[in-house]
Scaffold this active site. Structure first.
Site, PDB file in Angstrom:
ATOM      1  N   ASP A 126      37.452  40.114  42.266  1.00 30.67           N
ATOM      2  CA  ASP A 126      38.103  38.326  42.323  1.00 30.67           C
ATOM      3  C   ASP A 126      36.785  37.866  41.538  1.00 30.67           C
ATOM      4  OD1 ASP A 126      38.795  36.075  40.987  1.00 30.67           O
ATOM      5  OD2 ASP A 126      40.693  36.725  42.038  1.00 30.67           O
ATOM      6  N   ASP A 186      33.716  44.148  36.075  1.00 34.47           N
ATOM      7  CA  ASP A 186      33.288  44.574  34.724  1.00 34.47           C
ATOM      8  C   ASP A 186      33.626  42.486  33.785  1.00 34.47           C
ATOM      9  OD1 ASP A 186      36.311  43.208  35.433  1.00 34.47           O
ATOM     10  OD2 ASP A 186      37.180  44.560  34.087  1.00 34.47           O
TER      11      ASP A 186
END
Length: 239
Positions: free
Chosen positions: A146, A182
């Site tokens: 996260d 990402d």
């Protein structure tokens, strides 16, 4: 409290516990496979914590001596399971706290017919520190953790210099920590936290080429479709 416990103790964790219900398929997978593949760990004050003194005899758990790899945040197992299936001579321990995701992983394990995976439903940062002896892991994986975008939430990010201390201590000399994200700001954060670490060296002196062993998951594909590039990193345990 010893120095090891001090370095991983924190009042916040790198995840938020969701209360999503399992669907019928997940319930079935849980009923069939949880007793075999989910570790019965003693927990602390909260359900995702690891009790003081918790211990796992990994050779007994897997019924053999083999190289071991830990993945923190394995999600629904769509990368873990095929990677474990491709390396039957290696044992895999996955940390994942969300029960529906674990149930989906169990379903994949059952369909793949593999036996070299165990799942720990506790905080991976503390579990890694407390459940493994030093210098016993071949690799540690943190894929798409996260990113906690908001500045006030950066304290929740998993990858920090302190967590780097924990990972480095558990890896064998020459062991690898593989990371991928990402989100560019988190990728840069990770390099800032780890590139100057005293016991970890950036294998590629920068971004790593995409690791061929890691399949592209639906999550990663959504990011690629949205125009986000995946940044891979590989660090080696030295000294």
């Amino acid at each position: 409290m010893d120095q090891t416990e001090e370095r991983v103790h924190r009042d916040v964790v790198s995840f938020v516990r969701r209360s999503k219900r399992m669907n019928d398929s997940q319930k079935g997978a849980w009923a069939r496979h949880a007793s075999t593949f989910v570790l019965p760990l003693p927990v602390g004050d909260v359900p995702t914590s690891v009790a003081d003194g918790a211990h796992v005899d990994w050779d007994t758990t897997f019924g053999r001596q083999a190289p071991r790899i830990v993945e923190i945040g394995s999600g629904v197992g769509d990368s873990l399971v095929p990677m474990a299936a491709a390396r039957p001579d290696v044992d895999f321990v996955a940390f994942e706290v969300f029960k529906p995701a674990v149930a989906s992983t169990l379903g994949r394990i059952g369909r793949a017919g593999i036996t070299n995976v165990r799942i720990a439903m506790v905080d991976g940062s503390r579990g890694l520190d407390r459940l493994f002896d030093d210098a016993t892991l071949a690799e540690v994986w943190t894929f798409f953790a996260d990113p906690w975008h908001k500045t006030r939430h950066h304290k929740r990010r998993l990858v920090t210099p302190a967590f780097g201390d924990v990972v480095a201590s558990k890896l064998v000399p020459g062991g690898l920590w593989r990371l991928a994200t990402d989100w560019e700001d988190y990728a840069l954060w990770q390099r800032d936290a780890l590139d100057s670490h005293g016991h970890l060296v950036n294998v590629h002196d920068g971004w790593a080429p995409r690791w061929e062993g890691r399949p592209i998951t639906k999550y990663e594909q959504r990011g690629l479709t949205a125009g986000r590039a995946t940044h891979d990193l590989t660090y080696e345990r030295v000294r």
